[in-house]
Design a protein around this motif. Structure first.
Motif, mmCIF file in Angstrom:
data_model
loop_
_atom_site.group_PDB
_atom_site.id
_atom_site.type_symbol
_atom_site.label_atom_id
_atom_site.label_comp_id
_atom_site.label_asym_id
_atom_site.label_seq_id
_atom_site.Cartn_x
_atom_site.Cartn_y
_atom_site.Cartn_z
ATOM 1 N N TYR A 16 0.822 -1.206 0.000
ATOM 2 C CA TYR A 16 0.000 0.000 0.000
ATOM 3 C C TYR A 16 0.864 1.268 0.000
ATOM 4 C CZ TYR A 16 -4.480 -2.381 0.670
ATOM 5 O OH TYR A 16 -5.615 -3.138 0.484
ATOM 6 N N ILE A 59 -6.655 4.503 -0.166
ATOM 7 C CA ILE A 59 -5.588 3.572 0.214
ATOM 8 C C ILE A 59 -5.082 3.802 1.642
ATOM 9 C CG2 ILE A 59 -3.276 2.722 -0.378
ATOM 10 C CD1 ILE A 59 -3.908 3.135 -3.277
ATOM 11 N N ASP A 80 -6.833 -1.660 -6.107
ATOM 12 C CA ASP A 80 -6.072 -0.543 -5.545
ATOM 13 C C ASP A 80 -4.799 -0.256 -6.349
ATOM 14 O OD1 ASP A 80 -7.967 -0.290 -3.541
ATOM 15 O OD2 ASP A 80 -6.912 -1.611 -2.169
#
Length: 329
Positions: free
Chosen positions: A32, A79, A297
């Motif tokens: 991430y 995110i 994502d």
């Protein structure tokens, strides 16, 4: 009946162990953080390059910049929330009115981002279709009309995503702050979140995918078979074809990434929400669903990178931009 219940419990227990594993927390955190850094940097550069480079101010580049702008909503809002979820067992770290605002805004902004991106993919395909199939006619989408198209994509996205502002609610209890979907409570017993999801994915995933496949198939066939009458020379025709192919490769690559990242997730959504109550999913299936969430994502980070990989114009503009930045510094 007992065997069914036991199978469901074991599957869910296995998946919960996976979600709470140290390996996932470390790997997810690194992943991430990478998404945030790459997406913020690359999408911001795309917007700046199109804004500052006169020869890139064309419809296709305006739509790419608009798509980059919408993709920035992911690293700025969505995110970081997913990153915090890894370490809070999917509970919001804050409560009260601020927590309620985050609970509503984050899913809303996520939906706005993807709906804007999809509309821009279609606009890019239409622009390429006109340039290749009707090269001697005036463009289907003129530069002067681009601001209106861009504004329209955001208006449509906000309108379509607005139910999220009402359906998501923060539920606070001693174990944490949970962002839950209270669809029937807000819109009545006759409606369901699954039906909303089906309509949304049909309009902005499945139908656009079909349309994109049709448009790009026609474009590829035309590039392979059509000779352009009225060209001044064979050399001019070759340059036109080469330029169209380069832009087409970038456009198709963006579409393929969109398919890989979003189509699988949309299909999984429908499988989970429309499954029979007696249907059991294995632990592997739930882990696979989690992987598709990471792919969704990743889309905001991969998209701008493709532009730099396939377009020499973007790479040249990036070098000039960085050179000016370091000279001024």
């Amino acid at each position: 009946m007992n065997s069914t219940a036991n199978g469901s419990i074991k599957s869910r227990s296995c998946f919960d162990q996976f979600l709470n594993s140290t390996a996932l927390k470390i790997g997810g955190t690194v992943t991430y953080c990478l998404f945030i850094i790459v997406s913020l940097a690359a999408n911001s550069l795309i917007v700046m390059i199109v804004y500052k480079t006169p020869n890139l101010r064309k419809p296709i580049n305006y739509f790419i910049a608009n798509m980059a702008s919408s993709d920035l909503l992911f690293p700025i809002f969505w995110i970081p929330w997913k990153l915090s979820n890894l370490h809070t067992n999917y509970s919001l770290p804050i409560g009260g009115r601020l927590g309620q605002a985050f609970c509503k805004l984050l899913p809303f902004l996520r939906n706005v981002s993807i709906v804007v991106s999809v509309q821009n993919l279609i606009l890019i395909a239409v622009d390429r279709f006109g340039a290749v199939v009707f090269p001697l006619r005036s463009p289907l989408i003129r530069s002067k009309l681009c601001p209106f198209f861009i504004l329209a994509t955001w208006i449509v996205a906000v309108a379509v995503s607005s139910p999220c502002l009402f359906a998501f609610e923060l539920v606070e209890d001693p174990e944490g702050n949970w962002c839950k979907i209270e669809w029937k409570k807000v819109f009545g017993e006759s409606s369901s979140f699954a039906s909303f999801g089906l309509a949304s994915y049909s309009l902005f995933i499945f139908i656009p995918v079909l349309l994109l496949v049709i448009l790009y198939s026609i474009i590829v066939i035309k590039l392979k078979t059509q000779a352009h009458p009225g060209e001044q020379s064979a050399n001019t025709q070759q340059q036109r074809n080469r330029r169209n192919r380069n832009v087409l490769q970038m456009s198709i690559a963006i579409v393929i990434v969109f398919l890989c990242c979003w189509l699988l997730y949309a299909i999984n959504f429908l499988i989970v929400w429309y499954r029979d109550s007696s249907t059991l999913f294995s632990c592997s299936f739930w882990i696979y669903c989690e992987v598709t969430l990471y792919m969704v994502d990743a889309y905001c980070a991969i998209n701008p990178v493709i532009c730099f990989m396939f377009s020499s114009n973007y790479r040249k503009a990036l070098k000039i931009l960085l050179k000016c930045f370091f000279v001024q510094a």
